[in-house]
Scaffold this active site. Structure first.
Site, PDB file in Angstrom:
ATOM      1  N   TYR A 109       0.798  -1.207   0.000  1.00 53.42           N
ATOM      2  CA  TYR A 109       0.000   0.000   0.000  1.00 53.42           C
ATOM      3  C   TYR A 109       0.838   1.268   0.000  1.00 53.42           C
ATOM      4  O   TYR A 109       0.307   2.362   0.100  1.00 53.42           O
ATOM      5  CB  TYR A 109      -0.981  -0.016   1.169  1.00 53.42           C
ATOM      6  CG  TYR A 109      -2.197   0.828   0.909  1.00 53.42           C
ATOM      7  CD1 TYR A 109      -3.052   0.543  -0.156  1.00 53.42           C
ATOM      8  CD2 TYR A 109      -2.488   1.931   1.693  1.00 53.42           C
ATOM      9  CE1 TYR A 109      -4.152   1.326  -0.422  1.00 53.42           C
ATOM     10  CE2 TYR A 109      -3.605   2.710   1.442  1.00 53.42           C
ATOM     11  CZ  TYR A 109      -4.432   2.410   0.385  1.00 53.42           C
ATOM     12  OH  TYR A 109      -5.522   3.201   0.125  1.00 53.42           O
ATOM     13  N   TRP A 111       2.817   2.964   2.018  1.00 56.43           N
ATOM     14  CA  TRP A 111       3.122   3.830   3.150  1.00 56.43           C
ATOM     15  C   TRP A 111       4.183   3.235   4.087  1.00 56.43           C
ATOM     16  O   TRP A 111       4.462   3.815   5.127  1.00 56.43           O
ATOM     17  CB  TRP A 111       1.854   4.090   3.953  1.00 56.43           C
ATOM     18  CG  TRP A 111       0.884   4.993   3.266  1.00 56.43           C
ATOM     19  CD1 TRP A 111      -0.301   4.636   2.698  1.00 56.43           C
ATOM     20  CD2 TRP A 111       1.003   6.405   3.060  1.00 56.43           C
ATOM     21  NE1 TRP A 111      -0.924   5.727   2.150  1.00 56.43           N
ATOM     22  CE2 TRP A 111      -0.150   6.831   2.359  1.00 56.43           C
ATOM     23  CE3 TRP A 111       1.983   7.355   3.389  1.00 56.43           C
ATOM     24  CZ2 TRP A 111      -0.355   8.158   1.993  1.00 56.43           C
ATOM     25  CZ3 TRP A 111       1.770   8.666   3.026  1.00 56.43           C
ATOM     26  CH2 TRP A 111       0.627   9.062   2.336  1.00 56.43           C
TER      27      TRP A 111
END
Length: 772
Positions: A109, A111
């Site tokens: 994702y 992050w």
């Protein structure tokens, strides 16, 4: 002194590689995030993954026994690195050989790390592409509907985000700042890649000091803080589209809209006009009509519309509004309203999508593309919209639609995940838990024993950003910095690059993946290539050795104000948009041609499946807002002292209005049960009048901690709201998530409180202290 960056900021490090290592704010950051100050806290090591580990049931099955375990509930066995790598390589080879690379899903994702090289998403995608490709995801949970929609209407979201009008320009020119969903500084603690200066608190304060009028349309008052008074319109959640349509109708009926702007810069207003005045469906979208839906006074709606047209106005909209059923509609309505007002491209006027979502928006600095690790080409064409992962696992072969085309869900046999936590991001976690049992093998690179790691089959311990060298750079930031290793590696952890290099060697693709470079050689290579590219932009950087020694390098700035879409306004032919018409599309013939009943060709009011105006509210009368947390980024560092100190009896806080609390016998700081047909969780009550009656707010990111991981679901003990949210597409067009369309009931929890295990290692893993 050296530097370390996370998505929530750039920090200074002292006493690196010693027991006394400390992290402090970057000295030029006016509003540093406290999250990063705990990056070296010894308490974080309690949840670290010490050694490679394999789920017991999966391992027994590979050794000729039976897999009687349940992912998430099963025990783990620690193994040597070579055994874990051999197992993972063998599974990757088996699946791609027997089922093709179309049976491998590459989850990440983005992050996980702010560094440009040790970026988990880039690393896992590069590796999987090297071995033949993988099924990927499209868009994001944060912006699923908007990312799909906005290229049809104005421009891709990435372009809009990087071109928002800067804060100083708004302080000088904006007179009315209308925001749907506030400008939450807690969200703007972060930017993809990090930030050297947090701009939102100061930007809002200077605008207030300049006399800007602020109107915050939101069920929550506290998502805007200007340092001064502002107007709070506590709207019924999920009804913003109706409010905007009511204002648009007022502008139309009172002849207060910019015909010249609509004619020169837009297409399709005539179709939208016929919808507004009721020509198309027999119902005019008046302010009185909007008042019955939104719960706001009709005359105030009309006056706000007049004020927008009469003064220089910026209309802002939070991303949360499109994380809802029919989430495309508020963003589309925003564009229509801003176009009718006619100030798009003027200093201080137009729209924002959105100030407060990331620190990036409102930056005055140049947009400079940073060094990037090439991920290579993916030979596999299969994909899913990111929020459809449970559907993919539960319904292989079934058809789904996306932006006008039909696709089929692949039959996934193996998941490789590095960076991210689907048991934080996804909706209806009990459903996801059932879907998660379907693949044959799940491999995870992770720093901590997160819910994702506990629900894997093979777990590789990864290093933290503090344990490796990297490079900090982010869009519209004024500098590049050397991120120098500040702590010894924990246990037997390895960098993602080292893990994938070892797997690539076993699979015979080491030359393609590594290109003969070590991690340190890659840093030099990325920097020097980037340095040469910047010469074309008249930016001269020192060589890598000088940069590494200096630690931080500032970029030259032009000092020119940033005004979003100013070039388009100046010359719409020479600076045509990337939309089908080259102009702003209030009506999209292309989207209309797709024939989606839940996303027609113009902005319209479509009642959500769950909101306070739906029949479901008779059973579940509270609308649950699930916003971003203030004390962490998504679920990152949920176990840090900064996050733990915000909890109530160890549970995530839930806001509830005093009248709603009194009706239920709930008192402040008590533990409550929040529930609906999808699941239930415990939370700690915060009784406050800063939230509209009939609404509750439970931030995301508490590590998923069910009483028991099971196919039937069970009480979640920690306050993870995604056991409650609905796994429903925003529409057949975008397939975005609908997390903000969620109704619940809340009751006092009088039974003995179950113990928490969210931050404990799984069974079979006993370590809690730093290995000696």
């Amino acid at each position: 002194m050296s530097y370390m960056a996370f998505h929530w900021g750039l920090y200074e490090v002292e006493n690196a590689m010693t027991d006394g290592v400390t992290v402090r704010p970057f000295h030029r950051d006016p509003a540093p995030s406290p999250i990063g100050l705990y990056a070296a806290d010894p308490a974080l090591s309690r949840a670290r993954i010490r050694r490679p580990a394999v789920r017991r049931g999966w391992l027994e099955a590979k050794r000729g026994g039976r897999d009687d375990g349940f992912r998430g509930q099963d025990a783990f066995v620690e193994v040597e690195w070579d055994e874990a790598l051999d197992l993972a390589a063998s599974e990757l080879d088996r699946v791609r050989g027997s089922f093709g690379n179309e049976a491998i899903f590459g989850g990440s994702y983005g992050w996980s790390s702010a560094g440009r090289f040790h970026h988990a998403q880039s690393q896992v995608h590069r590796f999987l592409n090297t071995i033949g490709g993988y099924v990927r995801h499209m868009d994001s949970y944060s912006l699923g509907a908007a990312r799909a929609l906005m290229p049809y209407l104005v421009a891709p979201m990435d372009r809009l985000m990087s071109e928002h009008t800067d804060w100083a320009t708004m302080a000088a020119h904006t007179r009315l700042f209308l925001t749907f969903g506030g400008v939450p500084a807690k969200n703007a603690q972060i930017s993809a890649g990090g930030t050297s200066a947090h701009r939102v608190p100061g930007g809002l304060r200077r605008m207030a000091e300049a006399g800007v009028r602020f109107v915050n349309v939101s069920p929550v008052r506290s998502d805007l803080d200007t340092g001064a008074d502002f107007e709070w319109w506590p709207i019924r959640p999920n009804t913003d589209t109706a409010l905007i349509l009511g204002m648009c109708h007022t502008l139309l009926a009172e002849n207060l809209y910019d015909r010249d702007f609509l004619k020169r810069y837009c297409v399709g207003f005539e179709v939208f006009r016929d919808y507004l005045d009721g020509t198309r469906d027999g119902e005019a979208k008046t302010a009185d009509w909007a008042a019955t839906i939104t719960g706001l006074p009709a005359e105030e709606i009309r006056q706000l519309a007049r004020d927008l047209y009469a003064t220089r106005s910026m209309i802002n909209m939070a991303w949360s509004l499109q994380r809802a059923h029919h989430g495309e509609q508020p963003f589309w309505a925003l564009i229509a309203l801003a176009s009718m007002v006619g100030q798009i491209g003027l200093p201080g006027g137009g729209f924002g999508v959105c100030y407060g979502a990331e620190n990036l928006m409102g930056s005055p600095h140049r947009r400079i593309k940073g060094p990037t690790l090439a991920q290579g080409d993916n030979p596999v064409g299969g994909f899913i919209p990111v929020a459809r992962i449970a559907d993919m696992l539960l319904h292989p072969g079934e058809t789904f639609s996306y932006r006008g085309e039909d696709h089929s869900y692949p039959d996934i046999r193996l998941i490789y995940w590095a960076g991210g936590n689907p048991f934080h991001h996804h909706q209806d976690l009990n459903r996801l838990m059932r879907a998660w049992q379907k693949p044959e093998t799940i491999i995870v690179n992770e720093i901590y024993w997160t819910p994702l790691a506990k629900a894997a089959d093979i777990v590789f311990p990864a290093t933290s950003p503090m344990e490796r060298d990297d490079i900090f750079h982010a869009t519209r930031e004024p500098c590049v910095a050397a991120m120098k290793r500040a702590q010894p590696v924990y246990g037997e952890a390895r960098d993602d690059y080292a893990i994938f290099s070892a797997l690539a060697k076993r699979l015979g693709v080491a030359d393609a993946f590594c290109e003969g470079r070590s991690a340190s050689q890659w840093l030099r290579h990325l920097y020097e290539n980037w340095r040469q590219q910047l010469i074309d932009d008249d930016i001269e950087l020192p060589d890598f050795d000088t940069f590494w020694e200096t630690g931080i390098i500032e970029f030259p700035q032009t000092g020119e104000p940033v005004v979003m879409l100013a070039g388009f306004r100046d010359d719409p032919q020479a600076n045509a948009l990337e939309t089908p018409s080259g102009r702003i599309e209030i009506f999209s013939q292309r989207i209309a041609g797709y024939g989606y009943a839940d996303c027609p060709g113009h902005p319209c009011w479509l009642p959500p499946q769950e909101y306070l105006g739906s029949p479901v509210a008779e059973r579940y009368p509270l609308h649950l807002i699930t916003d971003q947390p203030a004390t962490r980024l998504h679920s990152q560092l949920d176990h840090s002292p900064n996050s733990l100190d915000s909890k109530i009896s160890g549970r995530e806080p839930i806001w509830i209005h005093p009248d709603d609390a009194a009706e239920r016998g709930i008192v402040d700081a008590s533990v409550v049960r929040v529930f609906n047909d999808r699941g239930s969780c415990l939370a700690g009550a915060v009784v406050t009048d800063a939230i509209r009656r009939g609404v509750a707010k439970l931030s995301t990111g508490a590590w998923f901690d069910p009483t028991k991981w099971s196919a039937d679901g069970s009480l979640e003990k920690h306050g993870n709201p995604n056991v409650l949210t609905i796994d429903l597409p925003a529409s057949a067009f975008s397939q975005g998530c609908s997390a903000q369309s969620c109704l619940v009931q809340i009751e006092a929890f009088l039974a003995p409180k179950p113990g928490l295990s969210a931050h404990l290692p799984p069974r079979g893993i006993e370590n809690f202290t730093e290995p000696q």
